[in-house]
Design a protein around this motif. Structure first.
Motif, PDB file in Angstrom:
ATOM      1  N   ILE A 835     -47.246  29.527 -13.605  1.00 60.56           N
ATOM      2  CA  ILE A 835     -47.092  30.011 -12.227  1.00 60.56           C
ATOM      3  C   ILE A 835     -47.716  31.402 -12.089  1.00 60.56           C
ATOM      4  O   ILE A 835     -48.468  31.680 -11.137  1.00 60.56           O
ATOM      5  N   GLY A 839     -51.358  31.374 -10.616  1.00 61.59           N
ATOM      6  CA  GLY A 839     -51.061  31.553  -9.204  1.00 61.59           C
ATOM      7  C   GLY A 839     -50.596  30.279  -8.521  1.00 61.59           C
ATOM      8  O   GLY A 839     -50.927  30.026  -7.360  1.00 61.59           O
ATOM      9  N   THR A 841     -48.463  27.704  -6.466  1.00 63.22           N
ATOM     10  CA  THR A 841     -47.621  27.974  -5.297  1.00 63.22           C
ATOM     11  C   THR A 841     -46.809  26.778  -4.837  1.00 63.22           C
ATOM     12  O   THR A 841     -46.138  26.846  -3.811  1.00 63.22           O
ATOM     13  N   SER A 842     -46.859  25.666  -5.576  1.00 62.77           N
ATOM     14  CA  SER A 842     -46.086  24.493  -5.177  1.00 62.77           C
ATOM     15  C   SER A 842     -45.757  23.664  -6.404  1.00 62.77           C
ATOM     16  O   SER A 842     -46.407  23.788  -7.452  1.00 62.77           O
ATOM     17  N   LEU A 867     -40.034  27.998  -9.547  1.00 61.07           N
ATOM     18  CA  LEU A 867     -41.061  28.534  -8.653  1.00 61.07           C
ATOM     19  C   LEU A 867     -40.465  29.575  -7.706  1.00 61.07           C
ATOM     20  O   LEU A 867     -41.052  30.656  -7.499  1.00 61.07           O
ATOM     21  N   THR A 871     -41.568  33.450  -7.728  1.00 59.86           N
ATOM     22  CA  THR A 871     -42.108  34.026  -6.502  1.00 59.86           C
ATOM     23  C   THR A 871     -41.307  35.230  -6.070  1.00 59.86           C
ATOM     24  O   THR A 871     -41.856  36.263  -5.645  1.00 59.86           O
ATOM     25  N   GLN A 875     -42.529  39.291  -5.818  1.00 53.83           N
ATOM     26  CA  GLN A 875     -42.492  40.016  -4.554  1.00 53.83           C
ATOM     27  C   GLN A 875     -41.691  41.308  -4.633  1.00 53.83           C
ATOM     28  O   GLN A 875     -41.694  42.097  -3.697  1.00 53.83           O
TER      29      GLN A 875
END
Length: 876
Positions: A835, A839, A841-842, A867, A871, A875
């Motif tokens: 991940i 990168g 994202t799903s 995930l 994520t 952030q």
């Protein structure tokens, strides 16, 4: 007959009641390869993690290959003579009800039929019951009360036809993954809505439009609330009920009188559920163990059936109630009369006309006129001496029955106990006087019936090892020795099936639903080539659905709606026992692990027994993650690892059922469960025991790895297979003066070279044993749970690993972390790295990169959680 090397043979998976088709081939090295059968109508090529790993479970390491009498090898003749003599003597001295058979949904239909014919037809007792009593007896009773017979109305095709699917008491994503994938495909194709009704948050509820986390045991109150709204909104099918259903007014009156607040659900959630259900004509309500395993399980089933009958939503494409069974041939057992209160082919043991017909067909004049003892009653009768000879076939009741410690004691004290199984290494087999080696899944030939009435062939691809024999043949041999050779003169399983099919034609004369008489004249070649087909198979009807025409099986041809009222679980929360205990299955294990524990892949996902507990409960008890927790009830105790999660409500606990005396003696969860049963079905209440919980305080904790199997001797241990040997979590209450001597004894390595690292003051010890530079075993001890890179270390035995004492990966060797995707052995850390580095994202992109989640899909909810976590961290 077995297959040639490399030639694929069509057969059926031996796990859950989904009944997936498989293609099996011998690999030329004693093993097999397994893949999903793309032409089987049930799974169309897909397999779950367990089915995908079947090839890893057929070795002979744990097999029993010769009969045993009192633990010593014996000949077949001596063992069969002894079994026949002891059963004959017991019947002669104490009557036929002094003997009993306890059989299993692992049996093929032909095995089941012969066992039922022997006990009911010739021994003359109905004391034959099955471990299917523990999983679907309440459905059988509910079906019979509503429909007049035990009929599953719909088919799996309804999953694609429905606009709304309601899952009640079912973690379908883990327990029936292929059906769950069919539902997910339907959602993607045409937006099928999904409601999950379950006290727990599960992998299944993660994918739902609405999750109703109702209070444990309150299903009747929920479906009564639905029925009351069906009535209040004028959604009853007045024409259908007038023409085809009795008891409508009484059932509706009872529904209005029940209290929906007992569910613990908000008015908004109740309204949302009723709006969806009532407003969506094509609705399938699937229910499973969360409904059945209850002291009011039959009423729960009828509460669901009431709603479908009231609206006429039954037996039409995309509409109907649907029970999914837990075992591969639970349905076949129902068909042959494997339950103590039934005769073969859905005939009733208490009906004199039915008894006379079966007796005449079998030429068996002494059929019992009363039901036999259901499972819990049976083992109580063993305990108090009423049953003096017991034959257990492919089941492990010393672990799986409620009040398991008492059941084990009863079996141990029984004057004569026979066990037929593929291994002697089970809690139950260790208590037997005689153990008979049976053929295993890949060596057996016969039929099974799945949850939607699909009958499929199971075919042998490997020769029977050692002296192992098919179950039907063992039973027929004992019957012959008891004086009934002519009645059991079957040359093959095809002969058994043909007789069974002919008997179904007799049953059809009484208007029964089960009729496969079109197959009565089947030839050996026809049987060998038999393709999957759904019953009935008669001149009048072939497969399809039931009840869409409004024709039922009660006298008069109408269905019955039953007035039911919620009853709380039998065991009540108290100050002494403040927790409600739920039990259930894991994604990658099956029953008591006699098969799945042989696969290192399947053991890697969750290698240790655990308890799910809400964070607030853990904080109140002063518990920390990875603590060991002792659970206690009036029946017994268990020690399990703590898993703190909001997936369970405050006051609720969840513990998986799979661990046994063979792999985690302190974690036998059914030792905690009382032997309370539904008064109609006799099914135990396995999901609503009450327990206390407290920290278990050992003197030391440990982790062990070895290239060979080993059996610890301490207060807590849990052992699992790895790709390079075995692993175990340990904890002890005793003081160990010499850890090197202790470790040498544990691993049986008296002379191996040892490396050690000891901090006696802090109670930390690490020992690694070598053959030259090759690691044989290692033991890590600490006064608290040991912090190590476990999923990296388990791969070291058998390799040159001079640095094993470090307990962590070298800088150039990434730690995969705990397995998330068992199908492709993908670890949590591997997913996290992908991940971050790629990168992703799903979940679909994770699958494209690592293959994780692309086979059975059961790990997709865990992948999604990883995930989200990754994520969120990125952030911050």
């Amino acid at each position: 007959m077995t297959s040639e090397t490399g030639v694929e043979t069509r057969s059926t998976c031996p796990y859950c009641g989904v009944g997936c088709g498989v293609l099996i081939a011998r690999d030329g090295a004693g093993g097999i390869t397994v893949r999903g059968d793309p032409d089987h109508p049930t799974n169309k090529g897909r397999l779950c993690s367990k089915g995908s790993a079947l090839g890893e479970t057929v070795g002979l390491e744990t097999r029993i290959l010769q009969p045993q009498i009192d633990g010593a090898p014996a000949t077949w003749d001596s063992a069969l003579d002894l079994v026949a003599q002891r059963f004959s003597d017991t019947v002669a001295q104490h009557g036929p009800d002094a003997v009993a058979f306890y059989v299993s949904g692992q049996l093929l239909t032909e095995d089941y039929y012969v066992a039922n014919k022997l006990m009911k037809g010739f021994i003359g007792s109905a004391n034959i019951d099955t471990n299917s009593r523990l999983c679907m007896a309440s459905t059988v009773a509910g079906h019979k009360r509503a429909f007049g017979t035990d009929t599953v109305p719909g088919t799996y095709d309804d999953l694609e036809e429905a606009d709304l699917i309601v899952l009640v008491g079912s973690n379908l994503a883990w327990c029936h993954p292929i059906l769950y994938q069919r539902i997910m495909a339907a959602r993607a194709d045409h937006g099928t809505k999904l409601v999950v009704i379950d006290p727990r948050k599960t992998a299944t509820s993660d994918g739902a439009d609405l999750h109703l986390a109702l209070r444990a045991g309150s299903d009747v109150a929920l479906f009564n609330a639905l029925l009351a709204q069906i009535d209040a909104r004028g959604a009853c099918d007045a024409q259908f009920t007038a023409d085809h259903v009795d008891g409508v007014a009484q059932a509706i009156t009872a529904a209005h009188l029940d209290d929906p607040t007992q569910t613990g659900l908000s008015p908004e959630d109740l309204t949302a559920f009723c709006d969806l259900w009532i407003g969506t004509p094509k609705v399938v309500t699937i229910f499973s163990q969360g409904v059945n395993q209850s002291s009011s399980g039959t009423d729960k089933v009828n509460a669901i059936l009431n709603c479908h009958l009231a609206t006429g939503r039954i037996g039409t494409p995309g509409a109907g109630p649907f029970s999914v069974t837990g075992q591969p041939n639970a349905m076949g057992g129902r068909e042959v009369g494997g339950l103590a209160n039934m005769l073969a082919c859905h005939l009733d043991i208490e009906n004199p006309d039915h008894r006379a017909a079966v007796g005449a067909f079998w030429d068996a004049p002494n059929l019992p006129s009363n039901p036999g003892l259901k499972a819990v009653e049976m083992f109580r009768a063993v305990a108090d001496g009423r049953i003096k000879a017991l034959w257990i076939i492919h089941s492990n009741p010393a672990v799986t029955m409620p009040d398991a410690n008492a059941v084990a004691a009863a079996i141990a004290a029984c004057p004569f106990t026979v066990v037929s199984d593929i291994t002697a290494q089970t809690d139950t087999a260790r208590l037997a006087d005689v153990i008979l080696p049976a053929t295993a899944w890949s060596e057996k030939s016969g039929t099974v019936t799945n949850s939607d009435r699909m009958m499929s062939r199971q075919r042998a691809v490997q020769p029977a090892p050692g002296q192992a024999r098919p179950d039907w043949h063992i039973l027929a041999e004992v019957a012959a020795r008891m004086g009934w050779a002519e009645a059991f003169d079957f040359a093959s399983e095809a002969d058994v099936f043909a007789e069974y099919a002919a008997l179904s034609g007799v049953a059809a004369q009484f208007g029964r639903d089960f009729d496969i008489s079109a197959l009565a004249g089947i030839s050996a070649q026809g049987y060998a080539e038999l393709a999957p087909l759904r019953w009935p198979q008669s001149a009048q009807k072939q497969g399809g659905r039931f009840f869409g025409d409004g024709v039922f099986y009660h006298p008069g041809g109408k269905a019955k709606m039953l007035p039911v009222t919620m009853r709380a679980p039998a065991a009540q929360i108290s100050a002494a026992y403040p927790f409600r205990l739920n039990t259930g299955r894991l994604r990658d294990q099956w029953h008591t692990m006699t098969r799945t524990a042989l696969s290192s892949r399947l053991s890697a996902h969750m290698a240790e027994p655990f308890v799910d507990m809400h964070p607030d409960d853990a904080a109140r008890l002063g518990l920390e993650p990875a603590d060991l927790v002792q659970l206690s009830s009036l029946q017994g105790q268990a020690i399990v690892r703590l898993h703190i999660t909001k997936d369970v409500a405050k006051g609720d606990l969840f513990v998986p059922i799979h661990w046994t005396g063979e792999n985690a003696p302190s974690a036998r969860v059914d030792a905690l469960v009382a032997d309370v049963v539904d008064p109609i079905s006799g099914q135990p209440e396995s999901k609503a025991a009450v327990v206390s919980a407290e920290r278990f305080l050992p003197r030391w904790y440990g982790f062990a790895i070895s290239s060979r199997s080993f059996t610890p001797d301490c207060a807590y241990w849990a052992r699992a297979r790895t790709t390079s040997g075995f692993r175990a979590e340990l904890a002890g209450t005793d003081t160990i003066a010499d850890w090197e001597a202790q470790a040498r004894t544990l691993f049986d390595l008296p002379d191996a070279r040892v490396q050690s690292l000891t901090d006696a003051k802090r109670g930390r010890h690490r020992l690694a044993f070598y053959d030259n530079e090759v690691l044989l075993a290692a033991l890590y001890i600490a006064p608290q749970p040991v912090t190590l890179m476990r999923d990296f270390l388990v791969g070291l035995p058998g390799t040159e690993a001079a640095w094993a004492l470090a307990g962590q990966a070298r800088g150039d060797t990434p730690d995969p972390g705990p397995v998330v995707c068992s199908c492709f052995a993908v670890g949590r850390n591997t997913v996290r790295r992908a991940i971050t580095q790629e990168g992703l994202t799903s979940v679909d992109r994770i699958g494209a990169s690592l293959s994780a989640g692309t086979n059975c899909g059961s790990c997709k909810s865990e992948l999604a959680a990883i995930l989200r976590e990754a994520t969120s961290l990125a952030q911050q």
